[in-house]
Design a protein around this motif. Structure first.
Motif, PDB file in Angstrom:
ATOM      1  N   UNK A   1      -3.800  51.837-105.214  1.00 25.96           N
ATOM      2  CA  UNK A   1      -3.149  50.562-104.898  1.00 25.96           C
ATOM      3  C   UNK A   1      -4.236  49.468-104.200  1.00 25.96           C
ATOM      4  N   UNK A   2      -4.889  49.810-103.460  1.00 28.11           N
ATOM      5  CA  UNK A   2      -5.960  48.961-102.854  1.00 28.11           C
ATOM      6  C   UNK A   2      -6.686  48.275-104.055  1.00 28.11           C
ATOM      7  N   UNK A   3      -7.356  48.893-105.029  1.00 28.06           N
ATOM      8  CA  UNK A   3      -8.066  48.152-106.148  1.00 28.06           C
ATOM      9  C   UNK A   3      -7.355  47.134-106.647  1.00 28.06           C
ATOM     10  N   UNK A   4      -6.083  47.741-107.117  1.00 31.10           N
ATOM     11  CA  UNK A   4      -5.197  46.310-107.642  1.00 31.10           C
ATOM     12  C   UNK A   4      -4.754  45.302-106.988  1.00 31.10           C
ATOM     13  N   UNK A   5      -4.575  45.538-105.709  1.00 30.03           N
ATOM     14  CA  UNK A   5      -4.319  44.518-104.720  1.00 30.03           C
ATOM     15  C   UNK A   5      -5.440  43.524-104.652  1.00 30.03           C
ATOM     16  N   UNK A   6      -6.568  44.174-104.511  1.00 26.87           N
ATOM     17  CA  UNK A   6      -7.993  43.232-104.248  1.00 26.87           C
ATOM     18  C   UNK A   6      -8.132  42.593-105.737  1.00 26.87           C
ATOM     19  N   UNK A   7      -7.884  43.324-106.972  1.00 26.77           N
ATOM     20  CA  UNK A   7      -8.067  42.359-108.115  1.00 26.77           C
ATOM     21  C   UNK A   7      -6.992  41.285-107.984  1.00 26.77           C
ATOM     22  N   UNK A   8      -5.675  41.299-107.785  1.00 29.15           N
ATOM     23  CA  UNK A   8      -4.663  40.472-107.897  1.00 29.15           C
ATOM     24  C   UNK A   8      -4.971  39.318-106.871  1.00 29.15           C
TER      25      UNK A   8
ATOM     26  N   UNK B   1     -11.756  42.623-111.159  1.00 29.57           N
ATOM     27  CA  UNK B   1     -11.629  43.486-112.185  1.00 29.57           C
ATOM     28  C   UNK B   1     -12.842  44.744-112.069  1.00 29.57           C
ATOM     29  N   UNK B   2     -13.883  44.313-111.849  1.00 29.80           N
ATOM     30  CA  UNK B   2     -14.967  45.480-111.718  1.00 29.80           C
ATOM     31  C   UNK B   2     -14.392  46.644-110.752  1.00 29.80           C
ATOM     32  N   UNK B   3     -13.828  46.331-109.878  1.00 30.64           N
ATOM     33  CA  UNK B   3     -13.376  47.358-108.853  1.00 30.64           C
ATOM     34  C   UNK B   3     -12.268  48.053-109.531  1.00 30.64           C
ATOM     35  N   UNK B   4     -11.507  47.416-110.237  1.00 36.82           N
ATOM     36  CA  UNK B   4     -10.363  48.512-111.033  1.00 36.82           C
ATOM     37  C   UNK B   4     -10.871  49.327-112.066  1.00 36.82           C
TER      38      UNK B   4
ATOM     39  N   UNK C   1     -16.830  39.807-119.126  1.00 38.02           N
ATOM     40  CA  UNK C   1     -18.075  39.809-118.235  1.00 38.02           C
ATOM     41  C   UNK C   1     -18.171  41.174-117.440  1.00 38.02           C
ATOM     42  N   UNK C   2     -17.050  41.816-117.186  1.00 36.77           N
ATOM     43  CA  UNK C   2     -17.493  43.207-116.416  1.00 36.77           C
ATOM     44  C   UNK C   2     -18.212  44.306-117.562  1.00 36.77           C
ATOM     45  N   UNK C   3     -17.335  44.409-118.687  1.00 37.88           N
ATOM     46  CA  UNK C   3     -18.150  45.353-119.617  1.00 37.88           C
ATOM     47  C   UNK C   3     -19.751  44.806-119.881  1.00 37.88           C
ATOM     48  N   UNK C   4     -20.063  43.655-120.228  1.00 35.81           N
ATOM     49  CA  UNK C   4     -21.152  43.261-120.548  1.00 35.81           C
ATOM     50  C   UNK C   4     -22.200  43.325-119.270  1.00 35.81           C
ATOM     51  N   UNK C   5     -21.443  43.023-118.297  1.00 37.63           N
ATOM     52  CA  UNK C   5     -22.365  43.431-116.991  1.00 37.63           C
ATOM     53  C   UNK C   5     -22.709  44.876-116.739  1.00 37.63           C
ATOM     54  N   UNK C   6     -22.239  45.738-117.460  1.00 36.96           N
ATOM     55  CA  UNK C   6     -22.629  47.195-117.190  1.00 36.96           C
ATOM     56  C   UNK C   6     -21.633  48.281-116.357  1.00 36.96           C
ATOM     57  N   UNK C   7     -20.564  47.609-116.300  1.00 33.32           N
ATOM     58  CA  UNK C   7     -19.427  48.488-115.609  1.00 33.32           C
ATOM     59  C   UNK C   7     -18.814  49.182-116.698  1.00 33.32           C
ATOM     60  N   UNK C   8     -18.893  50.541-116.813  1.00 32.73           N
ATOM     61  CA  UNK C   8     -18.575  51.316-117.861  1.00 32.73           C
ATOM     62  C   UNK C   8     -17.054  51.373-117.864  1.00 32.73           C
ATOM     63  N   UNK C   9     -16.488  51.147-119.102  1.00 32.25           N
ATOM     64  CA  UNK C   9     -15.331  51.085-119.209  1.00 32.25           C
ATOM     65  C   UNK C   9     -14.397  52.358-119.211  1.00 32.25           C
ATOM     66  N   UNK C  10     -15.099  53.625-118.765  1.00 35.67           N
ATOM     67  CA  UNK C  10     -14.380  54.805-118.464  1.00 35.67           C
ATOM     68  C   UNK C  10     -14.495  55.037-116.891  1.00 35.67           C
ATOM     69  N   UNK C  11     -15.051  54.189-116.129  1.00 34.82           N
ATOM     70  CA  UNK C  11     -15.194  54.356-114.943  1.00 34.82           C
ATOM     71  C   UNK C  11     -16.200  55.184-114.291  1.00 34.82           C
ATOM     72  N   UNK C  12     -16.371  54.882-112.904  1.00 37.34           N
ATOM     73  CA  UNK C  12     -17.293  55.711-112.010  1.00 37.34           C
ATOM     74  C   UNK C  12     -18.814  55.119-112.157  1.00 37.34           C
ATOM     75  N   UNK C  13     -19.028  53.996-112.717  1.00 37.28           N
ATOM     76  CA  UNK C  13     -20.177  53.389-112.926  1.00 37.28           C
ATOM     77  C   UNK C  13     -20.306  51.873-112.886  1.00 37.28           C
ATOM     78  N   UNK C  14     -21.319  51.190-112.465  1.00 41.52           N
ATOM     79  CA  UNK C  14     -21.452  49.634-112.476  1.00 41.52           C
ATOM     80  C   UNK C  14     -21.431  49.101-111.232  1.00 41.52           C
ATOM     81  N   UNK C  15     -21.498  47.899-111.139  1.00 40.22           N
ATOM     82  CA  UNK C  15     -21.487  47.110-109.958  1.00 40.22           C
ATOM     83  C   UNK C  15     -21.009  45.720-110.131  1.00 40.22           C
ATOM     84  N   UNK C  16     -20.544  45.268-108.997  1.00 38.09           N
ATOM     85  CA  UNK C  16     -19.952  43.810-108.947  1.00 38.09           C
ATOM     86  C   UNK C  16     -20.970  42.552-109.347  1.00 38.09           C
ATOM     87  N   UNK C  17     -22.326  43.223-109.095  1.00 36.43           N
ATOM     88  CA  UNK C  17     -23.483  42.068-109.163  1.00 36.43           C
ATOM     89  C   UNK C  17     -23.852  42.075-110.866  1.00 36.43           C
TER      90      UNK C  17
END
Length: 337
Positions: A222-229, A64-67, A261-277
């Protein structure tokens, strides 16, 4: 990509790193308070349950973070997990000698196909990801219900080797946790150090600038959604191995916890920032909150309220920090003139 965006990114990066530190502090306080109230919270079985719950949620949160980093969202992960879990459960029930690794590959493959479909609809259908994945969430769930027909796969119908896989450990750490750590490490390294990963951040920062820079936005989407799926499908296999009993409702509502989990973990909902950690830390925090409330005998209703409050707090912090940094850059630009 604009100069202002380039200047903004490092500062936002520091902010999100600070948020990851904040999650660690919040976790320490939560564990400390709960352990003081009830020392059984730090028992070996309790820690094991938290780690197993976090492992499945973290695998989905990484995808989800990647997407989200690409300025999209995938709301179908819960139903993909359910479809994958039921597929693998049925396959193993009918083929008891099937190796566990084949089950993992099948589950990930089912999820990857569903994710690829999401990505194709978003990229070539020019439909917002929110609409596409909300629709596929119900479509995939409907397919699973139709297929299951009210039946379920019970633990006594699954091979013992598969159930043992869900409980086995290596160096005292469950296999499921090792799998989550490996996925987390690989994803984190690719996003941080490789061109393919950095291009995802560029797409999230400014899709138009990324296109002008020659980034293959369609292929990356396509790659981002495929990885998420694919990771949601893999999570379905882990879910089946842990719980044993699988029905069409597996994973219902899980997508909200994954997004939280993604939003609380600091991944920006508008994209471009954050990490999977950060997303993994968010998953650990949410799982620990759920366990703490159970140990403290507090109504689970409050878990939903706390998760909602954390999401609002995280989004509010993002907007406040972005507004302040943008104002600072604008002020600096006026001085240059």
């Amino acid at each position: 990509m604009t100069t202002a965006t380039l200047n903004l990114a490092p500062k936002l990066s520091l902010v999100f790193k600070a948020r990851e530190l904040g999650i660690v502090i919040a976790l320490a306080l939560l564990v400390g308070v709960t352990a003081i109230s009830n020392p059984r919270f730090l028992s070996g079985q309790s820690i094991r349950d938290i780690l197993l719950g976090t492992a499945i949620l973290a695998v989905l949160a990484v995808g989800q973070a990647i997407v989200v980093i690409t300025r999209n969202i995938d709301l179908s992960v819960g139903s993909i997990l359910g479809l994958s879990a039921f597929t693998v459960g049925t396959l193993l029930r009918d083929n008891p000698g099937l190796p566990v690794v084949v089950a993992l590959l099948v589950g990930a493959g089912v999820g990857a196909v569903a994710g690829l479909g999401n990505g194709a609809l978003v990229q070539y259908g020019k439909i917002p990801a929110l609409v596409v994945t909300l629709g596929t969430l119900y479509v995939i769930r409907g397919i699973t219900y139709f297929w299951a027909g009210g039946q379920q796969v019970n633990a006594d119908e699954l091979p013992g080797s598969f159930l043992a896989f869900g409980n086995a450990t290596l160096l005292g750490i469950p296999y499921l946790v090792w799998i989550a750590l490996i996925i987390l490490t690989i994803s984190g390294v690719v996003l941080r150090n490789y061109r393919a990963g950095r291009e995802l951040y560029a797409m999230g920062s400014s899709p138009q600038a990324a296109t002008l820079a020659g980034i293959r936005v369609g292929r990356r989407t396509l790659a981002a959604f495929t990885v998420s799926g694919g990771l949601a499908g893999l999570g379905g296999v882990l879910f089946a191995a842990r719980f044993g009993t699988i029905d069409a409702a597996a994973g219902t509502g899980l997508e909200l916890n994954v997004v939280a989990a993604v939003v609380v973990g600091g991944v920006a909902v508008f994209g471009g920032s954050g990490s999977v950690w950060g997303a993994a830390l968010g998953a650990l925090l949410l799982t620990t909150i759920g366990s703490s409330l159970a140990v403290l005998e507090i109504n689970q209703f409050w878990q939903q309220a706390i998760v909602g409050a954390l999401i609002l707090l995280a989004i509010g912090s993002d907007r406040l920090v972005a507004a302040r940094v943008a104002a600072s850059l604008k002020k600096r630009g006026s001085r240059v003139r």
